[in-house]
Design a protein around this motif. Structure first.
Motif, PDB file in Angstrom:
ATOM      1  N   LYS A  42       5.686   3.327   0.745  1.00  0.00           N
ATOM      2  CA  LYS A  42       4.766   3.776  -0.386  1.00  0.00           C
ATOM      3  C   LYS A  42       3.746   2.698  -0.433  1.00  0.00           C
ATOM      4  CE  LYS A  42       8.057   6.060  -3.451  1.00  0.00           C
ATOM      5  NZ  LYS A  42       8.788   5.708  -4.775  1.00  0.00           N
ATOM      6  N   ASP A  43       4.065   1.511  -0.371  1.00  0.00           N
ATOM      7  CA  ASP A  43       2.939   0.197  -0.396  1.00  0.00           C
ATOM      8  C   ASP A  43       2.075   0.348   0.669  1.00  0.00           C
ATOM      9  OD1 ASP A  43       4.458  -0.593  -2.505  1.00  0.00           O
ATOM     10  OD2 ASP A  43       5.483  -2.190  -1.274  1.00  0.00           O
ATOM     11  N   LYS A  44       2.397   0.772   1.879  1.00  0.00           N
ATOM     12  CA  LYS A  44       1.537   0.828   3.150  1.00  0.00           C
ATOM     13  C   LYS A  44       0.557   2.110   2.925  1.00  0.00           C
ATOM     14  CE  LYS A  44       4.039  -1.485   6.455  1.00  0.00           C
ATOM     15  NZ  LYS A  44       5.008  -1.340   7.817  1.00  0.00           N
ATOM     16  N   ALA A  45       0.959   3.370   2.247  1.00  0.00           N
ATOM     17  CA  ALA A  45       0.359   4.594   2.092  1.00  0.00           C
ATOM     18  C   ALA A  45      -0.787   4.157   1.135  1.00  0.00           C
ATOM     19  CB  ALA A  45       1.296   5.638   1.795  1.00  0.00           C
ATOM     20  N   ILE A  46      -0.201   3.423   0.043  1.00  0.00           N
ATOM     21  CA  ILE A  46      -1.184   3.151  -1.182  1.00  0.00           C
ATOM     22  C   ILE A  46      -2.246   2.176  -0.599  1.00  0.00           C
ATOM     23  CG2 ILE A  46      -1.350   1.869  -3.263  1.00  0.00           C
ATOM     24  CD1 ILE A  46       1.371   3.217  -3.851  1.00  0.00           C
ATOM     25  N   ASP A  47      -1.954   1.311   0.259  1.00  0.00           N
ATOM     26  CA  ASP A  47      -2.895   0.516   0.735  1.00  0.00           C
ATOM     27  C   ASP A  47      -3.831   1.104   1.653  1.00  0.00           C
ATOM     28  OD1 ASP A  47      -1.734  -1.810  -0.368  1.00  0.00           O
ATOM     29  OD2 ASP A  47      -0.732  -2.397   0.851  1.00  0.00           O
ATOM     30  N   GLY A  48      -3.483   1.947   2.432  1.00  0.00           N
ATOM     31  CA  GLY A  48      -4.212   2.598   3.453  1.00  0.00           C
ATOM     32  C   GLY A  48      -5.320   3.540   2.442  1.00  0.00           C
ATOM     33  N   VAL A  49      -4.647   4.332   1.580  1.00  0.00           N
ATOM     34  CA  VAL A  49      -5.611   5.339   0.929  1.00  0.00           C
ATOM     35  C   VAL A  49      -6.516   4.707  -0.001  1.00  0.00           C
ATOM     36  CG1 VAL A  49      -5.539   6.807  -1.111  1.00  0.00           C
ATOM     37  CG2 VAL A  49      -3.901   7.174   0.747  1.00  0.00           C
ATOM     38  N   SER A  50      -6.322   3.430  -0.725  1.00  0.00           N
ATOM     39  CA  SER A  50      -7.236   2.728  -1.379  1.00  0.00           C
ATOM     40  C   SER A  50      -8.184   2.167  -0.283  1.00  0.00           C
ATOM     41  CB  SER A  50      -6.443   1.682  -2.281  1.00  0.00           C
ATOM     42  OG  SER A  50      -5.746   0.556  -1.424  1.00  0.00           O
ATOM     43  N   GLY A  51      -7.895   1.647   0.559  1.00  0.00           N
ATOM     44  CA  GLY A  51      -9.104   1.118   1.531  1.00  0.00           C
ATOM     45  C   GLY A  51      -9.699   2.180   2.165  1.00  0.00           C
ATOM     46  N   ALA A  58     -18.363   3.220  -0.704  1.00  0.00           N
ATOM     47  CA  ALA A  58     -19.091   2.203  -0.423  1.00  0.00           C
ATOM     48  C   ALA A  58     -20.223   3.060   0.665  1.00  0.00           C
ATOM     49  CB  ALA A  58     -18.753   1.028   0.445  1.00  0.00           C
ATOM     50  N   LEU A  59     -19.846   3.588   1.705  1.00  0.00           N
ATOM     51  CA  LEU A  59     -20.548   4.407   2.599  1.00  0.00           C
ATOM     52  C   LEU A  59     -21.375   5.550   1.753  1.00  0.00           C
ATOM     53  CD1 LEU A  59     -21.516   5.015   5.482  1.00  0.00           C
ATOM     54  CD2 LEU A  59     -19.459   6.510   5.745  1.00  0.00           C
TER      55      LEU A  59
END
Length: 111
Positions: A42-51, A58-59
């Motif tokens: 879950k933490d990795k998925a949330i970090d990936g999606v938020s990034g 920004a783009l």
């Protein structure tokens, strides 16, 4: 005596290695606990999606500053796409109203 000393040192190294292996096994067992694995995923998925979202924003902001009219047109087209059901219903009601205009003679004329 040197063989006996070497044997004792070898036994001590084996005991130390065995203790380290038990510690490592306990740590590995704790790391692969299902609840911990789920939380890590879950933490990795949330970090990936938020990034990904932050980089996309920004783009998008940079592209919007370069071509504001195109971005506005795309946003309007997307809004029309989302509201296609109510817009279609509106045009159908207007079409029926324009087609069924009242005539000079009412239908319920009793005279």
């Amino acid at each position: 005596m040197t063989q006996e000393l070497a044997f004792r040192e070898a036994c001590a190294r084996a005991d130390l290695a065995r203790a380290q292996m038990k510690i490592s096994a306990a740590q590995a067992k704790a790391r692969i606990a299902p609840a911990l694995l789920i939380q890590d995923a879950k933490d990795k998925a949330i970090d990936g999606v938020s990034g990904a979202v932050s980089s996309a924003v920004a783009l998008g902001a940079a592209k919007a500053q370069q071509r504001p009219v195109a971005v506005g047109a795309a946003a309007a087209a997307f809004a029309l796409f989302l509201a296609r059901g109510p817009i279609t219903a509106l045009f159908q009601r207007l079409y029926v109203r324009f087609r069924n205009t009242p005539t000079d003679m009412p239908e319920n004329d009793h005279g």
